[in-house]
Write an enzyme that holds these catalytic residues in place. Structure first.
Site, PDB file in Angstrom:
ATOM      1  N   GLU A 178       0.823  -1.219   0.000  1.00 44.97           N
ATOM      2  CA  GLU A 178       0.000   0.000   0.000  1.00 44.97           C
ATOM      3  C   GLU A 178       0.854   1.265   0.000  1.00 44.97           C
ATOM      4  OE1 GLU A 178      -2.665   0.448   3.351  1.00 44.97           O
ATOM      5  OE2 GLU A 178      -3.526   2.277   2.569  1.00 44.97           O
ATOM      6  N   LYS A 220      -2.394  -1.868  -3.309  1.00 44.85           N
ATOM      7  CA  LYS A 220      -3.453  -1.017  -2.741  1.00 44.85           C
ATOM      8  C   LYS A 220      -3.031   0.443  -2.899  1.00 44.85           C
ATOM      9  CE  LYS A 220      -5.928  -0.065   1.580  1.00 44.85           C
ATOM     10  NZ  LYS A 220      -6.561  -0.631   2.762  1.00 44.85           N
ATOM     11  N   GLY A 262      -8.927   6.820   0.920  1.00 39.99           N
ATOM     12  CA  GLY A 262      -8.051   7.965   1.130  1.00 39.99           C
ATOM     13  C   GLY A 262      -8.700   9.308   1.382  1.00 39.99           C
ATOM     14  N   ARG A 293     -12.547   3.981   5.516  1.00 37.37           N
ATOM     15  CA  ARG A 293     -13.540   5.029   5.767  1.00 37.37           C
ATOM     16  C   ARG A 293     -14.742   4.939   4.835  1.00 37.37           C
ATOM     17  NH1 ARG A 293      -8.994   9.537   5.667  1.00 37.37           N
ATOM     18  NH2 ARG A 293      -8.009   7.818   4.552  1.00 37.37           N
TER      19      ARG A 293
HETATM   20  C1  5MM Z   1      -5.199   4.718   3.911  1.00 41.16           C
HETATM   21  O1  5MM Z   1      -5.695   3.943   4.950  1.00 41.16           O
HETATM   22  C2  5MM Z   1      -6.066   2.622   4.615  1.00 41.16           C
HETATM   23  C3  5MM Z   1      -7.301   2.610   3.780  1.00 41.16           C
HETATM   24  O2  5MM Z   1      -8.297   3.330   4.447  1.00 41.16           O
HETATM   25  P1  5MM Z   1      -9.179   4.412   3.675  1.00 41.16           P
HETATM   26  O3  5MM Z   1     -10.028   3.641   2.713  1.00 41.16           O
HETATM   27  O4  5MM Z   1      -9.960   5.031   4.794  1.00 41.16           O
HETATM   28  O5  5MM Z   1      -8.246   5.373   3.011  1.00 41.16           O
HETATM   29  C4  5MM Z   1      -6.315   1.854   5.922  1.00 41.16           C
HETATM   30  O6  5MM Z   1      -6.244   0.469   5.696  1.00 41.16           O
HETATM   31  C5  5MM Z   1      -5.301   2.262   6.942  1.00 41.16           C
HETATM   32  O7  5MM Z   1      -4.050   1.778   6.567  1.00 41.16           O
HETATM   33  C6  5MM Z   1      -5.764   1.718   8.279  1.00 41.16           C
HETATM   34  O8  5MM Z   1      -6.966   2.342   8.638  1.00 41.16           O
HETATM   35  C7  5MM Z   1      -4.727   1.878   9.378  1.00 41.16           C
HETATM   36  O9  5MM Z   1      -4.418   3.231   9.522  1.00 41.16           O
HETATM   37  P2  5MM Z   1      -3.472   3.702  10.733  1.00 41.16           P
HETATM   38  O10 5MM Z   1      -3.316   5.181  10.488  1.00 41.16           O
HETATM   39  O11 5MM Z   1      -4.217   3.409  11.980  1.00 41.16           O
HETATM   40  O12 5MM Z   1      -2.204   2.961  10.612  1.00 41.16           O
END
Ligand code: 5MM
Length: 338
Positions: A178, A220, A262, A293
């Site tokens: 990712e 990702k 994101g 999200r």
């Molecule tokens: C970018 O964050 C990842 C995808 O989430 P979105 O669809 O909300 O953008 C997400 O998997 C993220 O890596 C996790 O929520 C873990 O985030 P943290 O900041 O707690 O490491």
């Protein structure tokens, strides 16, 4: 079974043309922020109930093929005492695990970031595997500014992703790679395209150097969009720019590209995924989602920590998952929104 066969089986389970991945891997700080946004305090019991509610939504497995969990969730159980990873597996949802340990500044590259967590990774992965995880996820984060990402930022972050992916494959775990290019800022969609192209190019260069087998990983990435302080781009432009750069940088051996949301709204993330699938033509990879999200925001709001709201929150969640499944087929229409 050989490690390659194990990973092949995981890929088959995760990449079936019509389901995506639920990212429910918020670290303690992030989930506390998400809970606070709906007026909830983050307690261990609250996090357990919430995750349990998500994974026990009946029929979730029709739209979701995998779930990324945070370490804490691997040892949590539902109200009946079933481990959450088993609750997922019972719905044909493959459990996975976030293995990075967060990010901080990258010395020598002001404004750039680097992710921690390689020390002891192989041993941790063996433990997670014994707890049911079949794939992992690691995120590198790239802010955009006039001077970021720097050349050092691009190479150092790519190196981390490749080293992580190589360790995963050495123990039969499928890595999700990712590289998140942040949406924060007022940059144009063209600047986002330029940055993402450099990022993806460096990442695949590093994966090649580390001998990572592209057949057994998932990418990702962010979608190519303007910064969130700029005017929004229509879905067709997002799809056109994203596909243009993916075609230049991502080898055909990669089975699936599961976008992150994101900071896009749930509806935007769905409409953009739909446009990508309508435009993909003969592109070699599956185009899917791995949203946190964009799947969870409306669900969390509907739940609000109240046991009496579980059924309605699950209905909201299932609908969001279904709409993204339809977007993978290019069959989503904005009129389908509630
Ligand atoms: C970018 O964050 C990842 C995808 O989430 P979105 O669809 O909300 O953008 C997400 O998997 C993220 O890596 C996790 O929520 C873990 O985030 P943290 O900041 O707690 O490491």
């Amino acid at each position: 079974m050989s490690l390659a066969n194990e990973m092949q089986d995981t890929i088959i389970a995760l990449v079936d043309g019509h389901r995506g991945i639920l990212a429910a891997d918020e670290s303690s700080g992030t989930i506390a922020k998400r809970f606070a946004a709906v007026g909830l305090e983050s307690s261990e019991e609250g996090r357990r109930s919430y995750r349990s509610m998500l994974l026990s939504s009946k029929g979730l497995g029709e739209h979701i093929a995998g779930v990324i969990l945070f370490e804490e969730a691997l040892s949590q159980k539902n109200d009946n005492g079933t481990p959450l990873s088993e609750v997922a597996a019972e719905q044909c949802i493959v459990p996975g695990i976030k293995v990075d340990k967060g990010k901080g500044p990258l010395p020598g590259a002001p404004g750039d970031l680097i992710t921690y967590g390689l020390d002891g990774l192989a041993e941790r992965l063996e433990t997670y595997k014994a707890q049911g995880a079949r794939f992992a996820k690691w995120r590198e984060v790239y802010p955009i500014s006039h001077h970021n990402p720097t050349t050092l930022g691009l190479t150092a972050n790519a190196e981390m992703l490749a080293r992580y992916a190589a360790v995963c494959q050495s123990v039969g775990i499928v890595p999700i790679v990712e590289p998140e290019v942040l949406i924060d800022g007022e940059h144009s969609i063209e600047r986002s395209a330029t940055v993402n192209e450099r990022v993806w190019h460096e990442v695949f260069n590093a994966l090649h150097r580390h001998g990572v087998e592209l057949e057994y990983l998932l990418l990702k990435p962010s979608m190519v969009t303007p910064g969130k302080e700029s005017a929004k781009a229509p879905p067709e432009q997002v799809a056109e720019q994203t596909l243009r750069i993916l075609r230049r940088t991502v080898p055909a051996a990669v089975p699936s590209i599961n976008f992150l949301s994101g900071g896009q709204s749930p509806e935007e993330a769905t409409v953009n995924l739909n446009a990508l699938n309508l435009m993909k033509g003969n592109a070699p990879w599956q185009l899917s989602f791995s949203y946190a999200r964009a799947l969870q925001e409306p669900t969390l709001k509907a739940w609000g920590g109240q046991p009496g709201n579980v059924a309605s929150a699950q209905a909201v969640f299932l609908n969001r998952a279904r709409l993204n499944h339809l977007a993978m087929l290019g069959e989503y229409r904005p009129e389908m929104e509630p």
